[in-house]
Design an enzyme around this catalytic site. Structure first.
Site, PDB file in Angstrom:
ATOM      1  N   SER A 449       0.844  -1.192   0.000  1.00 19.63           N
ATOM      2  CA  SER A 449       0.000   0.000   0.000  1.00 19.63           C
ATOM      3  C   SER A 449       0.878   1.242   0.000  1.00 19.63           C
ATOM      4  O   SER A 449       1.852   1.320   0.733  1.00 19.63           O
ATOM      5  CB  SER A 449      -0.900   0.011   1.232  1.00 19.63           C
ATOM      6  OG  SER A 449      -1.721  -1.125   1.247  1.00 19.63           O
ATOM      7  N   CYS A 561      -4.105  -1.300  10.400  1.00 18.85           N
ATOM      8  CA  CYS A 561      -3.105  -1.756   9.439  1.00 18.85           C
ATOM      9  C   CYS A 561      -2.108  -2.650  10.152  1.00 18.85           C
ATOM     10  O   CYS A 561      -1.554  -2.270  11.179  1.00 18.85           O
ATOM     11  CB  CYS A 561      -2.383  -0.555   8.826  1.00 18.85           C
ATOM     12  SG  CYS A 561      -1.020  -1.001   7.740  1.00 18.85           S
ATOM     13  N   ASP A 606      -6.329  -2.710   6.414  1.00 21.32           N
ATOM     14  CA  ASP A 606      -5.359  -3.097   5.388  1.00 21.32           C
ATOM     15  C   ASP A 606      -4.406  -4.049   6.081  1.00 21.32           C
ATOM     16  O   ASP A 606      -3.457  -3.634   6.736  1.00 21.32           O
ATOM     17  CB  ASP A 606      -4.624  -1.871   4.837  1.00 21.32           C
ATOM     18  CG  ASP A 606      -3.674  -2.267   3.714  1.00 21.32           C
ATOM     19  OD1 ASP A 606      -3.908  -3.330   3.103  1.00 21.32           O
ATOM     20  OD2 ASP A 606      -2.704  -1.538   3.469  1.00 21.32           O
ATOM     21  N   TRP A 608      -2.446  -8.123   6.301  1.00 20.79           N
ATOM     22  CA  TRP A 608      -1.825  -9.166   5.487  1.00 20.79           C
ATOM     23  C   TRP A 608      -1.511 -10.357   6.371  1.00 20.79           C
ATOM     24  O   TRP A 608      -1.394 -10.245   7.585  1.00 20.79           O
ATOM     25  CB  TRP A 608      -0.546  -8.635   4.841  1.00 20.79           C
ATOM     26  CG  TRP A 608       0.441  -8.121   5.822  1.00 20.79           C
ATOM     27  CD1 TRP A 608       1.426  -8.811   6.447  1.00 20.79           C
ATOM     28  CD2 TRP A 608       0.533  -6.776   6.323  1.00 20.79           C
ATOM     29  NE1 TRP A 608       2.125  -7.993   7.295  1.00 20.79           N
ATOM     30  CE2 TRP A 608       1.590  -6.740   7.239  1.00 20.79           C
ATOM     31  CE3 TRP A 608      -0.195  -5.607   6.073  1.00 20.79           C
ATOM     32  CZ2 TRP A 608       1.947  -5.578   7.913  1.00 20.79           C
ATOM     33  CZ3 TRP A 608       0.163  -4.455   6.748  1.00 20.79           C
ATOM     34  CH2 TRP A 608       1.228  -4.445   7.648  1.00 20.79           C
TER      35      TRP A 608
END
Length: 609
Positions: A449, A561, A606, A608
């Site tokens: 990002s 995040c 966001d 992962w």
């Protein structure tokens, strides 16, 4: 706004160099990270300012199936190429069961024709559907997904099966695959076999193999067909060697348009990335064995537009030494100019990678030679092992038997054997290099990002006051709004990392923002600087009354995040507990409360795995 982030994305490079880079539209915020001693070479494209060239093409997959005598269509919703690879494997497998398969991108065809599939005798549609982001369909499956949501077509007589690809560390595990299976049945479709759910957090390949080995017997029973018993390799591409060719016509690593790196021509997209200059490259962390980097790129004259959180994709280039060793092991001239041409002349995919090119270019820029190969690669290559025991072991590892799974885990996955290691450890294995290139998956981009704001550039150009450095996006935009005289509400940042002296990213800037009042509060958690670990979720619970007031009474937005497996899940749990303890909600009500915030766009992640 409440912003929560921990550390950085980590990129495992192995023996790869980082190469091109592009921008794509996805929301979030993060920073770059990679190991040291890496040479960068960047390209960018803007997927959302792309003007596609209109081409005349066949939009009816039904007519194409009739024309090519196919009765199995395998659609794939794929973002990184895995679902497409699985679809190709299923389409090839169909031939072993007396059927003819066609792997198909749903974006290229009119999916409203699905109800016509029953016009083809003994036909079936299989869907390999990956879930992307927060339960979203992949980009190429978005139109099909929208069609399913809005259609009332009668799919009676349409036979189907679905395999989903997902990751259990994300909240909406396999949401797209589940929805596709459920919706096709609601429209009257006939489910030939149960929904398969692949988990990339565990072993996606193993999940697919297990599902596939039950799927085909069910298909045989349903259609009254039998396996042909033919286990030999089925080639999809044929080799063409170019002995006399103008080298200006040969691809040298370009994503799509020939010579696109030498001559930059807009509009830019994934096949025509913009060559960008790296204008800034500095290390962010002060210690430890990780190297987190701040990268600045010059996209002047590109006409690329981006927003905070849009994705940058880094295209890796494989290590030349590994490529050379593969060539030496197989005894081939890597600079031979070749094309791999699809044997199916009606296929939209004419080549597995840009052709004509050389073996060296293919192994360097287009093929994944560093990851452990999937079981189908071992199965296909087994025929080239002259030693019966080596051949037997390779075929065994490609099976769904407990013994085969265990052998694949220990010998391939746990030992991290890439294709070169396998070739070197199996002396009798001597496959033709063109078949190896056909079987290896495409080298995929690594996504990050964008951590800066396009508003910073605008501020610079209009001579506004702006911070001396360029930290991450949301805080910068808040800064710019404040200096522009626009009202900005309370902004609280929760930042977590391991050690204050090693990986407190953008410490100087963040502390300056707090002093300037741009950040109302800066809360930091250094998990390993004391005996008992402290994480951001602990700080959230400590400030639970303040947070609940901001969320429930002041309509605060939450941005998370970081790591999906632990941090994001624990933060989510902390918010549930705050809603229960301060807001008086039951657990069920708390879960529903934050689901509604997500729906309204007030809880964004966001994350992962």
């Amino acid at each position: 706004s409440i912003l929560i982030g921990v550390e950085n994305i980590r990129l495992l490079l192995r023996n790869e160099w980082l190469n091109p880079l592009f921008i794509t539209k996805r929301i979030g915020l993060a920073c770059f990270s990679a190991f040291s001693h890496v040479c960068f070479f960047f390209y960018l494209f803007s997927s959302f300012s792309l003007h596609r060239t209109q081409q005349i093409r066949e939009t009816s997959f039904i007519e194409k199936m009739k024309k090519t005598n196919r009765n199995v269509v395998v659609f794939y919703g794929s973002q990184t190429g895995t679902a497409e690879e699985f679809a190709n494997r299923l389409a090839k497998d169909a031939q072993r069961y007396g059927m003819k398969g066609m792997p198909t991108d749903p974006e290229e065809y009119d999916m409203s024709e699905l109800s016509r599939l029953k016009e083809i005798p003994n036909s079936m549609a299989v869907f390999c559907m990956a879930t992307y982001g927060e339960g979203d369909p992949t980009d190429n499956a978005q139109e099909f997904y929208d069609w399913m949501q809005g259609t009332d077509d009668d799919l009676a007589g349409v036979n189907f099966a679905v395999f989903g690809l997902g990751n259990k560390t994300y909240e909406h595990f396999n949401a797209t695959g589940k929805y596709t299976d459920k919706r096709l049945a609601e429209l009257g479709g006939n489910r030939v076999f149960d929904l398969g759910l692949g988990d990339d957090d565990s072993n996606l390949e193993e999940d697919f193999i297990s599902w596939k080995e039950q799927f085909w017997p069910a298909v045989c029973e349903f259609f009254g067909v039998e396996a042909t018993g033919e286990d030999s390799s089925i080639r999809q591409f044929e080799l063409v060697v170019h002995n006399d060719i103008n080298m200006n016509e040969v691809y040298t690593g370009e994503m799509g348009r020939l010579k696109s790196f030498q001559t930059q021509k807009p509009p830019f997209d994934s096949k025509n990335p913009f060559l960008a200059t790296v204008t800034g490259n500095r290390k962010l962390n002060e210690g430890g064995n990780r190297h987190l980097m701040h990268i600045e790129l010059d996209i002047t004259d590109s006409k690329i537009r981006y927003d905070s959180g849009d994705h940058v994709a880094v295209y890796p280039t494989n290590d030349a030494a590994v490529v050379n060793r593969i060539g030496e092991r197989l005894g081939v001239d890597l600079d031979t100019v070749i094309s791999l041409k699809n044997l199916d002349e009606e296929s939209n995919k004419k080549h597995p990678f840009p052709c004509p090119t050389t073996y060296r270019t293919a192994l360097t820029h287009y093929l994944d030679i560093n990851n452990t190969p999937r079981t189908n690669v071992l199965f296909e290559l087994a025929q080239y092992a002259s030693d019966p025991q080596e051949q037997e072991n390779m075929r065994k590892m490609a099976s769904a038997s407990p013994e085969g799974k265990a052998l694949y885990h220990s010998w391939v996955l746990d030992s991290e054997r890439n294709i070169l290691a396998i070739l070197e450890d199996l002396p009798s294995l001597n496959p033709p290099i063109d078949h190896l290139c056909e079987l290896l998956p495409r080298l995929q981009a690594r996504y990050y990002s964008i951590a800066s704001s396009s508003k910073v550039k605008a501020a610079k150009e209009s001579s506004r006051v702006w911070p001396p450095t360029d930290p991450n996006s949301v805080k910068l935009e808040l800064f710019l709004l404040s200096v522009a005289g626009k009202e900005v509400g309370e902004t609280i940042l929760y930042f977590g990392c391991r050690h204050k002296n090693e990986d407190f990213l953008y410490q100087q800037e963040l502390e300056e923002f707090e002093r300037a009042g741009v950040l109302t509060q800066l809360n930091v958690a250094f998990s390993r600087d004391q005996e008992h670990k402290i994480y951001v979720q602990h700080l959230l619970k400590k400030n639970k009354e303040q947070l609940w007031k901001l969320i429930h009474s002041n309509n605060a937005h939450i941005y998370v995040c970081g790591d999906a497996r632990n941090m994001a899940r624990d933060v989510h749990t902390a918010f549930y507990e705050i809603a229960e303890e301060v807001g008086g909600l039951t657990h069920t009500q708390a879960v529903d409360y934050f689901k509604k915030l997500m729906t309204k766009g007030r809880y964004s992640q966001d994350v992962w795995s």
